[in-house]
Design a protein around this motif. Structure first.
Motif, PDB file in Angstrom:
ATOM      1  N   LEU A  43       0.856  -1.404  -0.072  1.00 37.20           N
ATOM      2  CA  LEU A  43       0.062   0.026  -0.136  1.00 37.20           C
ATOM      3  C   LEU A  43       0.871   1.354  -0.076  1.00 37.20           C
ATOM      4  CD1 LEU A  43      -2.998  -1.220   2.378  1.00 37.20           C
ATOM      5  CD2 LEU A  43      -2.965  -0.974   0.055  1.00 37.20           C
ATOM      6  N   LEU A  44       1.948   0.942   0.759  1.00 37.27           N
ATOM      7  CA  LEU A  44       2.826   2.382   0.688  1.00 37.27           C
ATOM      8  C   LEU A  44       3.601   2.589  -0.816  1.00 37.27           C
ATOM      9  CD1 LEU A  44       4.949   1.899   3.988  1.00 37.27           C
ATOM     10  CD2 LEU A  44       4.066   3.868   3.288  1.00 37.27           C
ATOM     11  N   GLU A  45       3.847   1.605  -1.449  1.00 38.33           N
ATOM     12  CA  GLU A  45       4.375   1.699  -2.855  1.00 38.33           C
ATOM     13  C   GLU A  45       3.149   2.315  -3.585  1.00 38.33           C
ATOM     14  OE1 GLU A  45       7.516   1.305  -3.864  1.00 38.33           O
ATOM     15  OE2 GLU A  45       8.002   0.882  -1.796  1.00 38.33           O
ATOM     16  N   GLY A  46       2.055   1.857  -3.537  1.00 39.92           N
ATOM     17  CA  GLY A  46       1.065   2.233  -4.572  1.00 39.92           C
ATOM     18  C   GLY A  46       0.547   3.578  -4.022  1.00 39.92           C
ATOM     19  N   ARG A  47       0.561   4.158  -2.964  1.00 40.91           N
ATOM     20  CA  ARG A  47       0.425   5.355  -2.538  1.00 40.91           C
ATOM     21  C   ARG A  47       1.636   6.357  -3.109  1.00 40.91           C
ATOM     22  NH1 ARG A  47      -3.897   7.396  -2.108  1.00 40.91           N
ATOM     23  NH2 ARG A  47      -4.575   5.457  -1.636  1.00 40.91           N
ATOM     24  N   GLN A  48       2.741   5.802  -2.955  1.00 39.29           N
ATOM     25  CA  GLN A  48       3.896   6.735  -3.679  1.00 39.29           C
ATOM     26  C   GLN A  48       3.624   6.806  -5.095  1.00 39.29           C
ATOM     27  OE1 GLN A  48       7.403   4.765  -2.538  1.00 39.29           O
ATOM     28  NE2 GLN A  48       7.312   5.310  -0.162  1.00 39.29           N
ATOM     29  N   GLY A  49       3.395   6.002  -5.618  1.00 38.28           N
ATOM     30  CA  GLY A  49       3.032   6.015  -7.226  1.00 38.28           C
ATOM     31  C   GLY A  49       2.012   6.938  -7.423  1.00 38.28           C
ATOM     32  N   GLU A  50       1.014   6.899  -6.753  1.00 36.66           N
ATOM     33  CA  GLU A  50      -0.078   7.734  -7.023  1.00 36.66           C
ATOM     34  C   GLU A  50       0.211   9.155  -6.728  1.00 36.66           C
ATOM     35  OE1 GLU A  50      -4.353   7.977  -4.384  1.00 36.66           O
ATOM     36  OE2 GLU A  50      -4.011   6.390  -5.604  1.00 36.66           O
ATOM     37  N   ILE A  51       1.078   9.558  -5.621  1.00 34.16           N
ATOM     38  CA  ILE A  51       1.577  10.836  -5.242  1.00 34.16           C
ATOM     39  C   ILE A  51       2.379  11.348  -6.746  1.00 34.16           C
ATOM     40  CG2 ILE A  51       3.050  12.295  -3.973  1.00 34.16           C
ATOM     41  CD1 ILE A  51       1.954  10.696  -1.684  1.00 34.16           C
ATOM     42  N   ILE A  52       3.247  10.574  -7.004  1.00 31.92           N
ATOM     43  CA  ILE A  52       4.061  10.732  -8.223  1.00 31.92           C
ATOM     44  C   ILE A  52       3.203  11.168  -9.512  1.00 31.92           C
ATOM     45  CG2 ILE A  52       5.600   9.825 -10.005  1.00 31.92           C
ATOM     46  CD1 ILE A  52       7.080   8.560  -7.748  1.00 31.92           C
ATOM     47  N   ILE A  83      -2.960   8.007 -16.885  1.00 29.70           N
ATOM     48  CA  ILE A  83      -2.647   8.114 -15.586  1.00 29.70           C
ATOM     49  C   ILE A  83      -4.033   7.906 -14.748  1.00 29.70           C
ATOM     50  CG2 ILE A  83      -2.166   9.687 -13.915  1.00 29.70           C
ATOM     51  CD1 ILE A  83      -0.072  10.984 -15.837  1.00 29.70           C
ATOM     52  N   CYS A  84      -5.041   8.350 -15.089  1.00 27.39           N
ATOM     53  CA  CYS A  84      -6.412   8.147 -14.518  1.00 27.39           C
ATOM     54  C   CYS A  84      -6.847   6.718 -14.694  1.00 27.39           C
ATOM     55  CB  CYS A  84      -7.330   9.017 -14.843  1.00 27.39           C
ATOM     56  SG  CYS A  84      -7.332  10.853 -14.663  1.00 27.39           S
ATOM     57  N   SER A  85      -6.678   6.107 -15.533  1.00 26.62           N
ATOM     58  CA  SER A  85      -7.046   4.635 -15.734  1.00 26.62           C
ATOM     59  C   SER A  85      -6.123   3.740 -14.577  1.00 26.62           C
ATOM     60  CB  SER A  85      -6.657   4.275 -17.033  1.00 26.62           C
ATOM     61  OG  SER A  85      -7.141   2.774 -17.159  1.00 26.62           O
ATOM     62  N   LEU A  86      -4.795   4.056 -14.845  1.00 27.17           N
ATOM     63  CA  LEU A  86      -3.824   3.609 -13.727  1.00 27.17           C
ATOM     64  C   LEU A  86      -4.418   3.773 -12.260  1.00 27.17           C
ATOM     65  CD1 LEU A  86      -0.426   4.031 -15.547  1.00 27.17           C
ATOM     66  CD2 LEU A  86      -1.806   2.049 -15.381  1.00 27.17           C
ATOM     67  N   LEU A  87      -4.526   4.835 -11.959  1.00 23.81           N
ATOM     68  CA  LEU A  87      -4.970   5.336 -10.583  1.00 23.81           C
ATOM     69  C   LEU A  87      -6.271   4.551 -10.244  1.00 23.81           C
ATOM     70  CD1 LEU A  87      -4.392   9.197 -10.445  1.00 23.81           C
ATOM     71  CD2 LEU A  87      -3.010   7.423  -9.405  1.00 23.81           C
ATOM     72  N   ARG A  88      -7.179   4.385 -10.998  1.00 22.97           N
ATOM     73  CA  ARG A  88      -8.371   3.599 -10.799  1.00 22.97           C
ATOM     74  C   ARG A  88      -8.219   2.306 -10.650  1.00 22.97           C
ATOM     75  NH1 ARG A  88     -10.831   7.006 -14.940  1.00 22.97           N
ATOM     76  NH2 ARG A  88     -10.415   5.581 -16.426  1.00 22.97           N
ATOM     77  N   SER A 152      -5.903  19.121  -6.300  1.00 22.48           N
ATOM     78  CA  SER A 152      -5.413  19.525  -4.802  1.00 22.48           C
ATOM     79  C   SER A 152      -6.062  18.538  -3.974  1.00 22.48           C
ATOM     80  CB  SER A 152      -5.674  20.839  -4.485  1.00 22.48           C
ATOM     81  OG  SER A 152      -5.158  21.212  -3.168  1.00 22.48           O
ATOM     82  N   TYR A 153      -7.226  18.436  -3.907  1.00 20.17           N
ATOM     83  CA  TYR A 153      -7.912  17.459  -2.942  1.00 20.17           C
ATOM     84  C   TYR A 153      -7.294  15.939  -3.098  1.00 20.17           C
ATOM     85  CZ  TYR A 153     -11.452  14.721  -0.729  1.00 20.17           C
ATOM     86  OH  TYR A 153     -12.112  13.709   0.117  1.00 20.17           O
ATOM     87  N   TYR A 154      -7.162  15.715  -4.157  1.00 25.82           N
ATOM     88  CA  TYR A 154      -6.611  14.235  -4.475  1.00 25.82           C
ATOM     89  C   TYR A 154      -5.285  14.164  -3.856  1.00 25.82           C
ATOM     90  CZ  TYR A 154     -10.647  12.618  -7.404  1.00 25.82           C
ATOM     91  OH  TYR A 154     -11.871  12.323  -7.697  1.00 25.82           O
ATOM     92  N   GLN A 155      -4.401  15.103  -4.267  1.00 27.86           N
ATOM     93  CA  GLN A 155      -3.029  15.183  -3.765  1.00 27.86           C
ATOM     94  C   GLN A 155      -3.121  15.079  -2.186  1.00 27.86           C
ATOM     95  OE1 GLN A 155      -1.546  18.581  -5.834  1.00 27.86           O
ATOM     96  NE2 GLN A 155      -0.230  17.250  -7.121  1.00 27.86           N
ATOM     97  N   LYS A 156      -4.004  15.950  -1.379  1.00 28.42           N
ATOM     98  CA  LYS A 156      -3.863  16.158   0.110  1.00 28.42           C
ATOM     99  C   LYS A 156      -4.371  14.740   0.453  1.00 28.42           C
ATOM    100  CE  LYS A 156      -4.997  20.917   0.378  1.00 28.42           C
ATOM    101  NZ  LYS A 156      -5.981  22.071   0.581  1.00 28.42           N
ATOM    102  N   GLU A 157      -5.226  14.056  -0.154  1.00 26.80           N
ATOM    103  CA  GLU A 157      -5.719  12.741   0.232  1.00 26.80           C
ATOM    104  C   GLU A 157      -4.770  11.714   0.151  1.00 26.80           C
ATOM    105  OE1 GLU A 157      -9.467   9.740  -1.025  1.00 26.80           O
ATOM    106  OE2 GLU A 157      -8.388  10.726  -2.496  1.00 26.80           O
ATOM    107  N   SER A 158      -3.945  11.891  -0.959  1.00 23.01           N
ATOM    108  CA  SER A 158      -2.610  10.908  -1.288  1.00 23.01           C
ATOM    109  C   SER A 158      -1.747  11.032  -0.048  1.00 23.01           C
ATOM    110  CB  SER A 158      -2.112  11.010  -2.492  1.00 23.01           C
ATOM    111  OG  SER A 158      -3.255  10.486  -3.504  1.00 23.01           O
ATOM    112  N   TRP A 159      -1.285  12.445   0.391  1.00 23.00           N
ATOM    113  CA  TRP A 159      -0.485  12.508   1.307  1.00 23.00           C
ATOM    114  C   TRP A 159      -1.128  12.092   2.580  1.00 23.00           C
ATOM    115  CZ3 TRP A 159       4.508  13.195   0.894  1.00 23.00           C
ATOM    116  CH2 TRP A 159       5.001  13.571  -0.402  1.00 23.00           C
TER     117      TRP A 159
END
Length: 183
Positions: A43-52, A83-88, A152-159
């Motif tokens: 989950l940490l790795e996935g979250r880091q990829g999402e932030i990137i 990118i959105c497809s990968l995030l979904r 911005s909301y998605y970035q804050k959620e990811s962080w």
């Protein structure tokens, strides 16, 4: 001549003087901490990829030179959709892994660990059940992600989730070492 397992001179109290051998199976506490520790790394790795990915979307969104170039616009749209497809594809596995952790903690009676994970579980359930019902607007929809407020909301959620998973990582590590030492 009867065959006895022990010779007559062998003291019968010797087996009771030996310490008991440890059980080869893991204790329930160790198994319920070790699996979330490993899964939390995923989950940490996935979250880091999402932030990137969100950072890439943000810098692509703010690049003024490419905004007026029509050839670059099509490439930019394809990149945003990719990118959105990968995030979904990361959303449902993240929710299900975290839900599995909570079920494991409930079955093992790890109430403190469950209490730490329940707020995020409720947030995941809220996000899953409050998505649009018709399915036309998806989570991480390319058109809506390019809005500065939503990005911005998605970035804050990811962080926030990254910080939660990082704190959980060290909590699981401490719990696993503590369980191994006391085992």
């Amino acid at each position: 001549p009867s065959l006895s397992p022990l010779p007559p001179s062998f003291p019968s109290s010797l087996p009771s003087l030996l310490p008991p051998l440890p059980s080869p199976s893991l204790s329930p506490t160790l198994s319920t901490i070790a699996y979330p520790y490993i899964g939390n790394n995923c989950l940490l790795e996935g979250r880091q990829g999402e932030i990137i990915a969100f950072d890439e979307l943000g810098t692509d969104f703010k690049n003024p030179i490419d905004q007026c170039n029509p050839l670059r616009a099509r490439e930019r749209l394809r990149n945003i959709e990719r990118i959105c497809s990968l995030l979904r594809k990361l959303v449902l596995p993240e929710y299900s892994i975290h839900g599995l952790f909570c079920v494991m903690f409930t079955c093992a009676g790890e109430w403190v660990t469950l209490g730490l994970n329940v707020p995020l579980l409720f947030y995941h359930l809220w996000r899953y059940f409050h998505r649009p019902a018709d399915g036309s607007e998806l989570l991480y929809d390319p058109a809506s992600v390019m809005s500065a407020e939503i990005l911005s909301y998605y970035q804050k959620e990811s962080w926030c989730k990254l910080s939660f998973y990082l704190i959980s990582f060290f909590y699981y590590l401490y719990s696993m070492v503590y369980t191994l030492v006391s085992f």
